[in-house]
Scaffold this motif. Structure first.
Motif, short mmCIF file in Angstrom:
data_model
loop_
_atom_site.label_atom_id
_atom_site.label_comp_id
_atom_site.label_asym_id
_atom_site.label_seq_id
_atom_site.Cartn_x
_atom_site.Cartn_y
_atom_site.Cartn_z
N ASN A 188 0.81 -1.22 0.00
CA ASN A 188 0.00 0.00 0.00
C ASN A 188 0.85 1.27 0.00
O ASN A 188 0.32 2.35 0.26
N SER A 234 -11.69 -6.84 15.38
CA SER A 234 -11.41 -5.62 14.63
C SER A 234 -10.47 -5.94 13.47
O SER A 234 -9.67 -6.86 13.55
N LYS A 254 -5.71 -4.38 9.89
CA LYS A 254 -5.12 -3.89 8.64
C LYS A 254 -5.86 -2.64 8.16
O LYS A 254 -5.24 -1.67 7.73
N LYS A 255 -7.18 -2.69 8.24
CA LYS A 255 -7.99 -1.53 7.84
C LYS A 255 -7.70 -0.34 8.73
O LYS A 255 -7.54 0.80 8.25
N ASN A 256 -7.60 -0.57 10.04
CA ASN A 256 -7.33 0.52 10.99
C ASN A 256 -5.96 1.14 10.74
O ASN A 256 -5.79 2.36 10.78
N LEU A 301 -4.17 1.14 7.89
CA LEU A 301 -4.14 1.88 6.62
C LEU A 301 -4.94 3.17 6.69
O LEU A 301 -4.59 4.15 6.04
N ARG A 302 -5.99 3.19 7.51
CA ARG A 302 -6.75 4.42 7.68
C ARG A 302 -5.85 5.49 8.30
O ARG A 302 -5.87 6.66 7.86
N GLU A 303 -5.04 5.12 9.26
CA GLU A 303 -4.15 6.09 9.91
C GLU A 303 -3.05 6.56 8.96
O GLU A 303 -2.66 7.73 8.97
N THR A 325 -3.11 6.61 5.62
CA THR A 325 -3.52 7.18 4.34
C THR A 325 -4.48 8.36 4.49
O THR A 325 -4.70 9.10 3.53
N LYS A 326 -5.05 8.57 5.67
CA LYS A 326 -6.07 9.64 5.81
C LYS A 326 -5.40 11.02 5.70
O LYS A 326 -4.22 11.19 6.04
#
Length: 282
Positions: A224, A270, A273-275, A277-279, A281-282
């Protein structure tokens, strides 16, 4: 992100390009040169998470230099070689640090208070004068400063030369400025993937599990990388990724142990991985 790609392209076409390893080796030689010659001032500047602090301590250890321990040492005993000083909040505190540790190597690590105001900068300028006696004073008190200052900062060279006083200090200092692009940071992390240790993050007791965990989280970062904010990506991102994974697993384990009560507190699984990448990429 686009600017980071642009810098990567420029670096690749630079005939004098230094790889991340070569940059770190050059940084360490800068530390060594400063310590051996007692240079009045060295500024190690640039991006966070490239190992500026770790490598200074490594070079100091190689040079057999003893660090000041406030729990065991007294500045009056002089039985130490270098000290990591707190961030000075005022000109007065900066002067007291110079007086207390005169004759020693004073390291200001992520302590940019030395650049905070004109009075403090004037003291810094006098304390690091490359020629002649370095007389620094405040009020009716003055000393001849015979030590050296090493500033380890995440400020860039551009930020450190934003006014004439800072330009004067920066121009006569020994200096090393490092900036790694995301591509270089990724290389840096991969080359040290299983060697890096982090405070407050223990390695897994089973070596095979530890290796597998690091390879899993690194793959997430690598897959990513194009989406990640360059300002948030450095070697500490590996620690953040491992922490995100373990935090999720810890909550899931508590739910298994405690049932409904823990489920109300932590939810049912939870997506770490999503959490993560959110941090990033946001």
């Amino acid at each position: 992100i686009e600017f980071d790609k642009f810098v990567s392209d420029v670096k690749k076409n630079d005939p004098y390009y230094l790889s991340p390893d070569e940059e770190i080796f050059d940084l360490n030689r800068s530390y060594l040169q400063a310590l051996v010659t007692s240079a009045p001032l060295l500024i190690a500047s640039g991006g966070a998470g490239v190992g500026k602090s770790h490598n200074f301590k490594l070079v100091a250890e190689i040079c057999d230099l003893k660090q000041f321990d406030p729990n065991e040492d007294s500045s009056e005993d002089q039985d130490y070689d270098w000290v990591e000083a707190p961030n000075p909040k005022s000109e007065k505190q900066f002067f007291e640090l110079l007086k207390q540790h005169n004759g020693k190597t004073i390291v200001f690590d992520d302590a940019d208070g030395i650049y905070s105001d004109k009075d403090t900068i004037d003291l810094l300028k006098k304390a690091t004068n490359p020629s002649g006696r370095r007389i620094v004073g405040r009020g009716n008190e003055s000393i001849e400063f015979t030590g050296q200052i090493i500033s380890i900062t995440n400020k860039s060279a551009a930020e450190l030369t934003k006014n004439e006083d800072m330009k004067a200090i920066f121009s006569r200092a020994d200096k090393k400025d490092i900036y790694f692009t995301k591509e270089e940071q990724l290389y840096f992390i991969e080359s040290r993937l299983h060697d890096m240790n982090f405070d407050a993050l223990d390695r897994l007791p089973n070596q095979a599990d530890d290796i597998a965990e690091r390879e899993e989280v690194f793959k997430i970062l690598k897959d990513n990388i194009d989406l990640i904010d360059p300002m948030k990506f450095n070697s500490r991102s590996l620690k953040d990724a491992i922490t995100a994974k373990r935090k999720s697993e810890l909550g899931d384990e508590k739910v298994k142990q405690k049932g409904t009560l823990a489920l109300r507190a932590f939810g049912s699984g939870s997506d770490w991985k999503k959490n993560l990448l959110r941090e990033l990429t946001k």
